[in-house]
Design an enzyme around this catalytic site. Structure first.
Site, PDB file in Angstrom:
ATOM      1  N   GLY A  89     -13.052  30.057 -50.293  1.00 13.92           N
ATOM      2  CA  GLY A  89     -14.497  30.380 -50.327  1.00 13.92           C
ATOM      3  C   GLY A  89     -15.631  30.026 -51.525  1.00 13.92           C
ATOM      4  O   GLY A  89     -16.232  30.499 -52.086  1.00 13.92           O
ATOM      5  N   SER A 139     -16.992  27.041 -52.257  1.00 13.58           N
ATOM      6  CA  SER A 139     -18.169  26.234 -52.391  1.00 13.58           C
ATOM      7  C   SER A 139     -19.389  26.804 -51.657  1.00 13.58           C
ATOM      8  O   SER A 139     -19.614  26.572 -50.365  1.00 13.58           O
ATOM      9  CB  SER A 139     -17.954  24.966 -51.288  1.00 13.58           C
ATOM     10  OG  SER A 139     -17.014  24.090 -52.239  1.00 13.58           O
ATOM     11  N   GLY A 150     -22.906  27.040 -50.363  1.00 11.42           N
ATOM     12  CA  GLY A 150     -23.718  25.881 -49.840  1.00 11.42           C
ATOM     13  C   GLY A 150     -22.944  25.169 -48.939  1.00 11.42           C
ATOM     14  O   GLY A 150     -23.627  24.459 -47.917  1.00 11.42           O
ATOM     15  N   VAL A 177     -20.924  25.865 -45.661  1.00 12.01           N
ATOM     16  CA  VAL A 177     -20.878  27.125 -44.566  1.00 12.01           C
ATOM     17  C   VAL A 177     -19.491  27.391 -44.062  1.00 12.01           C
ATOM     18  O   VAL A 177     -19.219  28.480 -44.294  1.00 12.01           O
ATOM     19  CB  VAL A 177     -21.837  26.588 -43.258  1.00 12.01           C
ATOM     20  CG1 VAL A 177     -21.856  27.807 -42.262  1.00 12.01           C
ATOM     21  CG2 VAL A 177     -23.297  26.457 -43.788  1.00 12.01           C
ATOM     22  N   ASN A 224     -15.482  12.314 -51.920  1.00 16.15           N
ATOM     23  CA  ASN A 224     -16.123  12.748 -53.251  1.00 16.15           C
ATOM     24  C   ASN A 224     -15.258  12.313 -54.451  1.00 16.15           C
ATOM     25  O   ASN A 224     -15.864  12.795 -55.717  1.00 16.15           O
ATOM     26  CB  ASN A 224     -16.215  14.138 -53.339  1.00 16.15           C
ATOM     27  CG  ASN A 224     -16.893  14.825 -52.156  1.00 16.15           C
ATOM     28  OD1 ASN A 224     -16.292  15.616 -51.408  1.00 16.15           O
ATOM     29  ND2 ASN A 224     -18.052  14.472 -51.946  1.00 16.15           N
ATOM     30  N   ARG A 278     -13.937  21.797 -58.392  1.00 19.63           N
ATOM     31  CA  ARG A 278     -13.799  20.277 -57.740  1.00 19.63           C
ATOM     32  C   ARG A 278     -14.042  19.533 -59.086  1.00 19.63           C
ATOM     33  O   ARG A 278     -13.239  18.471 -59.318  1.00 19.63           O
ATOM     34  CB  ARG A 278     -15.024  19.989 -57.218  1.00 19.63           C
ATOM     35  CG  ARG A 278     -15.080  20.608 -55.636  1.00 19.63           C
ATOM     36  CD  ARG A 278     -14.980  19.950 -54.717  1.00 19.63           C
ATOM     37  NE  ARG A 278     -14.319  18.667 -54.565  1.00 19.63           N
ATOM     38  CZ  ARG A 278     -14.231  17.700 -53.677  1.00 19.63           C
ATOM     39  NH1 ARG A 278     -15.337  17.724 -52.702  1.00 19.63           N
ATOM     40  NH2 ARG A 278     -13.521  16.638 -53.530  1.00 19.63           N
ATOM     41  N   GLU A 314     -21.423  13.501 -56.637  1.00 17.82           N
ATOM     42  CA  GLU A 314     -20.258  13.765 -55.874  1.00 17.82           C
ATOM     43  C   GLU A 314     -19.856  12.428 -55.154  1.00 17.82           C
ATOM     44  O   GLU A 314     -19.269  12.655 -54.140  1.00 17.82           O
ATOM     45  CB  GLU A 314     -20.980  14.694 -54.822  1.00 17.82           C
ATOM     46  CG  GLU A 314     -21.318  16.084 -55.650  1.00 17.82           C
ATOM     47  CD  GLU A 314     -20.451  17.219 -55.550  1.00 17.82           C
ATOM     48  OE1 GLU A 314     -19.747  17.644 -54.586  1.00 17.82           O
ATOM     49  OE2 GLU A 314     -20.623  18.228 -56.466  1.00 17.82           O
ATOM     50  N   ARG A 365     -26.340  18.678 -54.795  1.00 12.22           N
ATOM     51  CA  ARG A 365     -25.129  18.038 -55.425  1.00 12.22           C
ATOM     52  C   ARG A 365     -25.047  16.925 -55.973  1.00 12.22           C
ATOM     53  O   ARG A 365     -24.206  16.366 -56.592  1.00 12.22           O
ATOM     54  CB  ARG A 365     -23.845  18.498 -54.867  1.00 12.22           C
ATOM     55  CG  ARG A 365     -23.512  20.055 -54.515  1.00 12.22           C
ATOM     56  CD  ARG A 365     -22.450  20.459 -53.527  1.00 12.22           C
ATOM     57  NE  ARG A 365     -21.289  20.056 -53.557  1.00 12.22           N
ATOM     58  CZ  ARG A 365     -20.230  20.621 -53.073  1.00 12.22           C
ATOM     59  NH1 ARG A 365     -20.225  21.583 -52.274  1.00 12.22           N
ATOM     60  NH2 ARG A 365     -18.916  20.169 -53.366  1.00 12.22           N
ATOM     61  N   HIS A 373     -23.726  17.428 -48.500  1.00 11.81           N
ATOM     62  CA  HIS A 373     -23.644  15.899 -48.925  1.00 11.81           C
ATOM     63  C   HIS A 373     -24.201  15.338 -47.826  1.00 11.81           C
ATOM     64  O   HIS A 373     -24.367  15.619 -46.837  1.00 11.81           O
ATOM     65  CB  HIS A 373     -22.089  15.539 -48.879  1.00 11.81           C
ATOM     66  CG  HIS A 373     -21.213  15.968 -49.911  1.00 11.81           C
ATOM     67  ND1 HIS A 373     -20.078  16.735 -49.954  1.00 11.81           N
ATOM     68  CD2 HIS A 373     -21.514  15.994 -51.374  1.00 11.81           C
ATOM     69  CE1 HIS A 373     -19.576  16.837 -51.120  1.00 11.81           C
ATOM     70  NE2 HIS A 373     -20.579  16.773 -51.962  1.00 11.81           N
ATOM     71  N   ASP A 388     -23.099  12.955 -46.256  1.00 10.58           N
ATOM     72  CA  ASP A 388     -22.433  12.250 -45.201  1.00 10.58           C
ATOM     73  C   ASP A 388     -22.048  13.514 -44.101  1.00 10.58           C
ATOM     74  O   ASP A 388     -21.266  13.348 -43.337  1.00 10.58           O
ATOM     75  CB  ASP A 388     -21.027  11.806 -45.576  1.00 10.58           C
ATOM     76  CG  ASP A 388     -20.018  13.108 -46.283  1.00 10.58           C
ATOM     77  OD1 ASP A 388     -20.375  14.110 -46.349  1.00 10.58           O
ATOM     78  OD2 ASP A 388     -19.082  12.529 -46.818  1.00 10.58           O
ATOM     79  N   CYS A 428     -14.970  12.918 -44.643  1.00  7.44           N
ATOM     80  CA  CYS A 428     -14.677  13.584 -46.193  1.00  7.44           C
ATOM     81  C   CYS A 428     -13.563  13.182 -46.620  1.00  7.44           C
ATOM     82  O   CYS A 428     -13.148  13.031 -47.804  1.00  7.44           O
ATOM     83  CB  CYS A 428     -14.789  15.040 -46.044  1.00  7.44           C
ATOM     84  SG  CYS A 428     -16.193  15.982 -45.516  1.00  7.44           S
TER      85      CYS A 428
HETATM   86  O1  SUG Z   1     -16.701  20.105 -51.916  1.00  8.22           O
HETATM   87  N1  SUG Z   1     -14.765  22.062 -49.633  1.00  8.22           N
HETATM   88  C1  SUG Z   1     -15.233  20.920 -50.234  1.00  8.22           C
HETATM   89  C2  SUG Z   1     -15.623  19.991 -48.854  1.00  8.22           C
HETATM   90  C3  SUG Z   1     -15.952  18.639 -49.189  1.00  8.22           C
HETATM   91  C4  SUG Z   1     -16.305  17.827 -48.269  1.00  8.22           C
HETATM   92  N2  SUG Z   1     -16.637  16.400 -48.554  1.00  8.22           N
HETATM   93  C5  SUG Z   1     -17.785  15.662 -48.057  1.00  8.22           C
HETATM   94  N3  SUG Z   1     -18.581  16.344 -47.283  1.00  8.22           N
HETATM   95  N4  SUG Z   1     -17.643  14.588 -48.322  1.00  8.22           N
HETATM   96  C6  SUG Z   1     -16.493  20.867 -50.956  1.00  8.22           C
HETATM   97  O2  SUG Z   1     -17.393  21.858 -50.799  1.00  8.22           O
HETATM   98  C7  SUG Z   1     -13.847  24.470 -50.188  1.00  8.22           C
HETATM   99  C8  SUG Z   1     -12.917  24.840 -50.849  1.00  8.22           C
HETATM  100  C9  SUG Z   1     -12.554  26.566 -50.690  1.00  8.22           C
HETATM  101  O3  SUG Z   1     -13.510  27.099 -50.499  1.00  8.22           O
HETATM  102  O4  SUG Z   1     -11.254  26.618 -50.764  1.00  8.22           O
HETATM  103  C10 SUG Z   1     -14.350  23.088 -50.785  1.00  8.22           C
HETATM  104  O5  SUG Z   1     -14.015  22.579 -51.998  1.00  8.22           O
END
Ligand code: SUG
Length: 449
Positions: A23, A25, A27, A29, A114, A142, A177, A216, A252, A254, A372
């Site tokens: 959990g 990140s 923003g 969901v 990313n 990240r 990102e 981001r 993002h 994407d 992603c």
């Molecule tokens: O950065 N999730 C990543 C998902 C990245 C998706 N990338 C693109 N849309 N290109 C992020 O939010 C969750 C990790 C955790 O909660 O354990 C996470 O990092």
């Protein structure tokens, strides 16, 4: 450098051995709603590998990027955790602040969209392929990826034809990102393309920033990258994401738009001003017609777009077929309005020839869909042949990676398992073997000493 025979290579991130749901990140969901659940690193890695292999079988150039060393001991040391050995450092972190340990354990480098922004050689004034690793400053877990990512990219994309830039300065105004907010349009991959950079906030229009969730990617970072990559300003477009979309979980671009060649598929609420984005792209694109498919909110709500990841799809041109194939996660079949929309698109739209569904549930639960998991790099045949790393998928590399995953990965990982120091040993053993298999040289901190 020859501009003929260019391919768009999909480099997919292999899921790491510590894939877990923490959990982390805000923003995002899916990440927030799955935090604390038990994951399966093995299933996650195999799901990703099956997607790569399916694209390879379709005749798409497919390659892999390796996962990273986790838990990341240098980060825990930087945060002040001490111990006479690595096991003690992990134990102290687990006792004092498990959320910091979770950050140091995240397998988030798998989402290589990313990892970096890459402008291929046909677009840059100096004829080189420009690579800027993303600084990923907006999420602490990240930001840990950046140095190793830089080393991996230098190892794979080596030689005078590549220009590797430093990540942008670690400042909120330069939050970057990577390719998740960058789309390239062209007719043939070897022709000069139009590069679209999408940002969520900027210093010049602070009132257009999202209210709830963080933006981001900034305009300032996009501008710096475009300038460092020696892009032609008449072929570069900057567009702002709709702040309401970010506040609905579109962290993002994407997650709300995807483009390939002369096609852009996007949601009615994707940008602050869709008409302006279209008109800027049309002006910049001088290689014929651009095709825009705008998905109406009345057919697919923002909420359904975020839940299904319809726009986190891959648009590919399967050799020997006409039109574009869309690679989507199975969540698109499970979300009725999205499934209906895709069926209609497949039937009625000349540009779309087929929709293929993939089970990526393990990654999806953390907000990572098909797009992603991949970083697109336009490469000439010479560049592909000249690459010393063994990263291009073949039947035999697929078999080797599958056995490697089955040998090293755990079938399940609960949040409390992150405190188990043997996880670090398992990870290092596996990565040592992998870096040999992929012929990457020493790219991990534990290999550099
Ligand atoms: O950065 N999730 C990543 C998902 C990245 C998706 N990338 C693109 N849309 N290109 C992020 O939010 C969750 C990790 C955790 O909660 O354990 C996470 O990092």
């Amino acid at each position: 450098m020859s501009k003929s025979n260019c391919y768009e290579v999909n480099f997919d991130g292999l899921v790491g051995l510590t894939h877990n749901y923490a959990g982390l990140s805000y923003g995002n969901v899916a990440s927030s709603s799955h935090g604390g659940l038990t994951s399966s690193p093995r299933a996650a890695a195999l799901q990703g590998l099956e997607k790569m292999m399916a694209l390879h079988r379709l005749g798409i150039k497919q390659a892999v990027l390796p996962p990273q060393e986790r838990p990341h001991i240098p980060t825990l040391k930087k945060l002040g955790f001490e111990g006479s050995n690595d096991a003690e450092i992990i134990k102290n972190a687990a006792e004092l602040t498990p959320h910091k340990l979770a950050s140091a354990c995240s397998a988030s480098s798998m989402w290589v969209a990313n990892a970096a922004t890459i402008s291929p050689f046909p677009d840059s004034a100096d004829g080189k392929t420009h690579i800027t690793p993303a600084n990923l400053t907006s999420m602490f877990h990240r930001s840990i990826e950046v140095e190793t990512t830089g080393r991996v990219l230098r190892s794979i994309f080596a030689g005078a034809g590549y220009e590797h830039h430093s990540p942008l300065p670690v400042e909120p105004v330069f939050s970057d990102e990577g390719a998740a907010n960058h789309t390239r349009f062209c007719n043939d991959y070897g022709e000069t393309g139009v590069e679209l950079f999408v940002y969520g906030s900027s210093k010049v229009k602070p009132d257009l920033a999202p209210k709830k969730f963080p933006a981001r990617q900034t305009l300032e970072s996009c501008q710096a990258i475009a300038s460092n990559h020696c892009l032609d300003s008449s072929k570069t477009v900057f567009a702002q994401q709709n702040p309401q979309a970010i506040d609905a979980g579109v962290f993002h671009n994407d997650v709300i738009a995807v483009g390939n060649r002369n096609l852009l598929l996007y949601h009615e609420q994707a940008f602050v001003n869709n008409a302006e984005v279209r008109s800027q792209l049309v002006t910049a694109f001088d290689q014929g017609e651009l095709i825009f498919i705008e998905v109406p909110s009345a057919q697919v709500s923002l909420e359904d777009a975020v839940a299904s990841y319809l726009f986190n799809s891959q648009l590919i041109n399967v050799p020997g077929t006409n039109g574009t194939t869309i690679i989507v996660p199975t969540e698109c079949r499970d979300t009725e309005p999205v499934h209906n929309y895709l069926k209609q698109l497949e039937m009625d739209h000349d540009a779309i020839s087929q929709v293929l569904y993939f089970d990526l549930r393990q990654s999806m639960n953390n907000g990572g869909g098909p797009a992603c998991l991949r970083l697109r790099v336009v490469m000439s045949e010479d560049q592909i042949e000249g690459c010393a790393a063994n990263v291009f998928l073949s039947d035999s590399l697929y078999e080797q990676l599958k056995s490697w995953i089955e040998k090293h990965y755990r079938g399940s990982l609960a949040p409390e398992d992150l405190a188990d120091p043997t996880l670090l040993d398992e990870c290092r053993r596996a990565l040592d073997e992998l870096s040999d298999l992929l012929n990457l040289g020493s790219v991990y901190d534990f290999q550099l000493g």
